[in-house]
Design a protein around this motif. Sequence first.
Motif, PDB file in Angstrom:
ATOM      1  N   PHE A 285     -26.738 -12.691  11.442  1.00 16.82           N
ATOM      2  CA  PHE A 285     -27.184 -13.726  10.510  1.00 16.82           C
ATOM      3  C   PHE A 285     -26.058 -14.563   9.920  1.00 16.82           C
ATOM      4  N   GLY A 286     -24.825 -14.057   9.961  1.00 19.50           N
ATOM      5  CA  GLY A 286     -23.709 -14.832   9.433  1.00 19.50           C
ATOM      6  C   GLY A 286     -23.353 -14.475   8.009  1.00 19.50           C
ATOM      7  N   MET A 287     -22.094 -14.689   7.665  1.00 20.01           N
ATOM      8  CA  MET A 287     -21.563 -14.292   6.367  1.00 20.01           C
ATOM      9  C   MET A 287     -22.153 -15.116   5.226  1.00 20.01           C
ATOM     10  N   ARG A 288     -22.159 -16.423   5.389  1.00 19.26           N
ATOM     11  CA  ARG A 288     -22.624 -17.294   4.310  1.00 19.26           C
ATOM     12  C   ARG A 288     -24.104 -17.081   4.020  1.00 19.26           C
ATOM     13  N   ARG A 289     -24.901 -16.950   5.075  1.00 16.13           N
ATOM     14  CA  ARG A 289     -26.342 -16.805   4.892  1.00 16.13           C
ATOM     15  C   ARG A 289     -26.679 -15.521   4.136  1.00 16.13           C
ATOM     16  N   MET A 333     -25.589  -6.033  -4.493  1.00 14.07           N
ATOM     17  CA  MET A 333     -25.174  -7.410  -4.229  1.00 14.07           C
ATOM     18  C   MET A 333     -23.677  -7.483  -3.923  1.00 14.07           C
ATOM     19  N   ALA A 334     -22.876  -6.706  -4.657  1.00 11.84           N
ATOM     20  CA  ALA A 334     -21.439  -6.677  -4.395  1.00 11.84           C
ATOM     21  C   ALA A 334     -21.161  -6.213  -2.968  1.00 11.84           C
ATOM     22  N   GLY A 335     -21.924  -5.227  -2.507  1.00 11.19           N
ATOM     23  CA  GLY A 335     -21.720  -4.695  -1.173  1.00 11.19           C
ATOM     24  C   GLY A 335     -22.023  -5.674  -0.062  1.00 11.19           C
ATOM     25  N   VAL A 336     -22.906  -6.641  -0.311  1.00  7.42           N
ATOM     26  CA  VAL A 336     -23.263  -7.592   0.740  1.00  7.42           C
ATOM     27  C   VAL A 336     -22.621  -8.967   0.521  1.00  7.42           C
ATOM     28  N   THR A 337     -21.748  -9.093  -0.474  1.00  9.87           N
ATOM     29  CA  THR A 337     -21.098 -10.390  -0.699  1.00  9.87           C
ATOM     30  C   THR A 337     -19.577 -10.328  -0.643  1.00  9.87           C
ATOM     31  N   PHE A 338     -18.954  -9.298  -1.222  1.00 14.97           N
ATOM     32  CA  PHE A 338     -17.494  -9.312  -1.350  1.00 14.97           C
ATOM     33  C   PHE A 338     -16.779  -9.317  -0.001  1.00 14.97           C
ATOM     34  N   GLY A 339     -17.228  -8.473   0.927  1.00 18.93           N
ATOM     35  CA  GLY A 339     -16.605  -8.459   2.244  1.00 18.93           C
ATOM     36  C   GLY A 339     -16.787  -9.782   2.963  1.00 18.93           C
ATOM     37  N   ASN A 340     -17.978 -10.351   2.882  1.00 20.18           N
ATOM     38  CA  ASN A 340     -18.255 -11.629   3.534  1.00 20.18           C
ATOM     39  C   ASN A 340     -17.420 -12.760   2.945  1.00 20.18           C
ATOM     40  N   LEU A 341     -17.306 -12.795   1.632  1.00 21.51           N
ATOM     41  CA  LEU A 341     -16.565 -13.877   0.989  1.00 21.51           C
ATOM     42  C   LEU A 341     -15.071 -13.770   1.258  1.00 21.51           C
ATOM     43  N   THR A 405     -19.546 -23.225   4.522  1.00 20.89           N
ATOM     44  CA  THR A 405     -20.019 -23.113   5.913  1.00 20.89           C
ATOM     45  C   THR A 405     -19.388 -21.881   6.547  1.00 20.89           C
ATOM     46  N   ASP A 406     -20.076 -21.314   7.546  1.00 20.21           N
ATOM     47  CA  ASP A 406     -19.513 -20.161   8.251  1.00 20.21           C
ATOM     48  C   ASP A 406     -18.319 -20.604   9.081  1.00 20.21           C
TER      49      ASP A 406
END
Length: 406
Positions: A285-289, A333-341, A405-406
């Motif tokens: 699905f991608g990091m940003r999404r 939420m931290a678990g699904v955002t910090f690594g991606n960001l 954007t990704d």
Amino acid sequence: MSQAIPSSATPLRRLPMPEFIAMLAFLFATIAFSIDAMLPALPAIAAELTPDNANVAQLILTAFVAGMGAGTLFAGPISDAIGRKPAITIGFGIYAAATIAAIFADSIEMLLIARFVQGLGAAGPRIVGLALVRDLYAGREMARITSFVMMVFIIVPALAPSIGAGMIWLAGWHGVFIGFLIFALIGSSWLNLRQAETLPRERRRPLRPGPLREAAREVLGNRHVMLCTLILTLGFGQMFGLLSSAQQLFGEAYGKGDAFPAWFAAMALLSGTGTILNAAFVTRFGMRRIAKWAYIMQTCVSATMLILVAGDLLPPALHFPAFFLWCVSVFFMAGVTFGNLNALALQYMGHIAGMAASIVAAISTVLATLIAAPVGLLYDGTAIPVIAATLICSGLAWFLMRFLTD
């Protein structure tokens, strides 16, 4: 793009991914453990080194974080100049030397100085570890790896106080520092024996004012990196705000003070599923999404929770269960955002990954504390201030995600 293509003729040998993730997770776990394992030692340290003012012992945690914050500014650029392995090894060397000094400290002042220096050293593995990942991977693959690492940051604080208490039972408060020393020796040995250097000499940048200014200017002038940093700041700010009030909320507002460690551990372990899910779905699905929908979820959940708490619309039997589930959602939420960001921030910074990692971490950490401090001071015996702060931060993060954007 799932993997970085180094701009070098030197091939980069890689560990098998499971071992690479395990090694990196251990390096990061050492840092997380260095903070939370101290909690059960504070009363004994206060009784021995500062019996007339027990509150001074709390500075043992602050000194470490302050040292790590200062070291964050230097660790990345140094690794860009001398390589990732030497920078991490030097960091662990400083960390180990300060740990030995702490073991033999006979005054609170000496112990605080040792903890500050220990934090300086800890910045090495914390910051350079991210640059090491960026040398080998980029984009969604990097996000998948950092998701597993972030899971360690969530789980280790939940378990560290219990492990620290066991070490204190065996060897007094000095036993915690002996544990730190063992962790550092294992992490440094694992890195040097198994991991090849990921930054070839031809890709290194000299540690001189000119190149450093140029690299810093490039990072600070990159709109994409600064957006990621600002969103990370909002994410860290709302999480730190909850942490700063957690003890009081669980104890005073909901009467769970005696069981706080158990509830906190349960909360961290439950929310750790966020990193597992992110690692499983980020390549699809991608990091940003994923990060965007996590902030949308948190905005909606916090808005609902604020209405229920402020309007006293919940029956008494559901007050604490609702609050606990809301806390889980914040850490999830931290678990699904910090690594991606973090992966998004470093995506286009592979040639100066060390400097970029340092600047992103320094800015987001410092600004997040400026958000969290007022939230803690606004505590009024209810969860309303921290829920409102989370709603505002998540809403702003959701808005800013539109420009990434990704």
